[in-house]
Design a protein around this motif. Structure first.
Motif, PDB file in Angstrom:
ATOM      1  N   ALA A  20      13.795 -14.784 -47.298  1.00 33.15           N
ATOM      2  CA  ALA A  20      14.658 -15.860 -47.781  1.00 33.15           C
ATOM      3  C   ALA A  20      14.621 -17.053 -46.839  1.00 33.15           C
ATOM      4  CB  ALA A  20      16.086 -15.355 -47.950  1.00 33.15           C
ATOM      5  N   LEU A  21      14.524 -16.805 -45.551  1.00 33.15           N
ATOM      6  CA  LEU A  21      14.388 -17.916 -44.609  1.00 33.15           C
ATOM      7  C   LEU A  21      13.098 -18.686 -44.854  1.00 33.15           C
ATOM      8  CD1 LEU A  21      15.578 -16.493 -41.180  1.00 33.15           C
ATOM      9  CD2 LEU A  21      16.586 -18.354 -42.471  1.00 33.15           C
ATOM     10  N   PRO A  26      19.265 -18.865 -49.610  1.00 31.38           N
ATOM     11  CA  PRO A  26      20.347 -18.456 -48.708  1.00 31.38           C
ATOM     12  C   PRO A  26      20.089 -17.058 -48.124  1.00 31.38           C
ATOM     13  CG  PRO A  26      21.111 -18.563 -50.984  1.00 31.38           C
ATOM     14  CD  PRO A  26      19.733 -19.106 -50.967  1.00 31.38           C
ATOM     15  N   PRO A  27      19.830 -16.961 -46.821  1.00 32.41           N
ATOM     16  CA  PRO A  27      19.380 -15.686 -46.255  1.00 32.41           C
ATOM     17  C   PRO A  27      20.464 -14.605 -46.193  1.00 32.41           C
ATOM     18  CG  PRO A  27      19.541 -17.341 -44.542  1.00 32.41           C
ATOM     19  CD  PRO A  27      19.785 -18.032 -45.843  1.00 32.41           C
ATOM     20  N   ARG A  28      21.710 -14.983 -45.925  1.00 33.57           N
ATOM     21  CA  ARG A  28      22.752 -13.954 -45.824  1.00 33.57           C
ATOM     22  C   ARG A  28      22.993 -13.274 -47.157  1.00 33.57           C
ATOM     23  NH1 ARG A  28      27.652 -16.836 -43.156  1.00 33.57           N
ATOM     24  NH2 ARG A  28      26.729 -18.558 -44.284  1.00 33.57           N
ATOM     25  N   ARG A  29      22.946 -14.036 -48.238  1.00 36.33           N
ATOM     26  CA  ARG A  29      23.142 -13.462 -49.566  1.00 36.33           C
ATOM     27  C   ARG A  29      22.048 -12.456 -49.899  1.00 36.33           C
ATOM     28  NH1 ARG A  29      23.063 -17.718 -54.157  1.00 36.33           N
ATOM     29  NH2 ARG A  29      24.761 -18.485 -52.886  1.00 36.33           N
ATOM     30  N   TRP A  30      20.799 -12.802 -49.617  1.00 38.65           N
ATOM     31  CA  TRP A  30      19.703 -11.904 -49.936  1.00 38.65           C
ATOM     32  C   TRP A  30      19.670 -10.710 -49.000  1.00 38.65           C
ATOM     33  CZ3 TRP A  30      17.787 -11.905 -54.472  1.00 38.65           C
ATOM     34  CH2 TRP A  30      17.814 -13.066 -55.221  1.00 38.65           C
ATOM     35  N   ALA A  31      20.080 -10.889 -47.757  1.00 38.92           N
ATOM     36  CA  ALA A  31      20.161  -9.745 -46.844  1.00 38.92           C
ATOM     37  C   ALA A  31      21.230  -8.769 -47.305  1.00 38.92           C
ATOM     38  CB  ALA A  31      20.455 -10.225 -45.429  1.00 38.92           C
ATOM     39  N   LEU A  32      22.363  -9.277 -47.754  1.00 34.75           N
ATOM     40  CA  LEU A  32      23.424  -8.403 -48.253  1.00 34.75           C
ATOM     41  C   LEU A  32      22.980  -7.666 -49.512  1.00 34.75           C
ATOM     42  CD1 LEU A  32      26.382  -7.486 -48.004  1.00 34.75           C
ATOM     43  CD2 LEU A  32      26.955  -9.381 -49.513  1.00 34.75           C
ATOM     44  N   LEU A  33      22.341  -8.378 -50.426  1.00 34.50           N
ATOM     45  CA  LEU A  33      21.837  -7.713 -51.634  1.00 34.50           C
ATOM     46  C   LEU A  33      20.772  -6.678 -51.294  1.00 34.50           C
ATOM     47  CD1 LEU A  33      21.562 -10.661 -54.158  1.00 34.50           C
ATOM     48  CD2 LEU A  33      23.064  -8.692 -54.309  1.00 34.50           C
ATOM     49  N   GLY A  34      19.920  -6.973 -50.323  1.00 34.47           N
ATOM     50  CA  GLY A  34      18.906  -6.018 -49.897  1.00 34.47           C
ATOM     51  C   GLY A  34      19.517  -4.786 -49.265  1.00 34.47           C
TER      52      GLY A  34
END
Length: 66
Positions: A20-21, A26-34
């Protein structure tokens, strides 16, 4: 099966954060979904990345020029 999922989910969260970066999402959103759903989020991520690219370039821009 649960052990594999619990080990794979944080790893995929980190990989989605890095991807995402790189794609300006938005990296935090995709990290949370991951972390929550693991690699099942990959089709959604690829679609969102493509949509973001399409919006940035515009509809009249063609990727393949003849």
């Amino acid at each position: 099966m649960i052990l594999i999922f619990t080990l794979l989910a944080p790893l995929s969260g980190a990989l989605f954060y890095i991807a995402a970066l790189q794609c300006a999402l938005p990296p935090r959103r995709w990290a949370l979904l991951g972390c929550l759903f693991g690699p099942a989020v990959l089709p959604l991520f690829m679609a969102r990345r493509r949509w973001s690219l399409l919006c940035a370039r515009g509809r009249s821009y063609s990727l393949l020029r003849a």
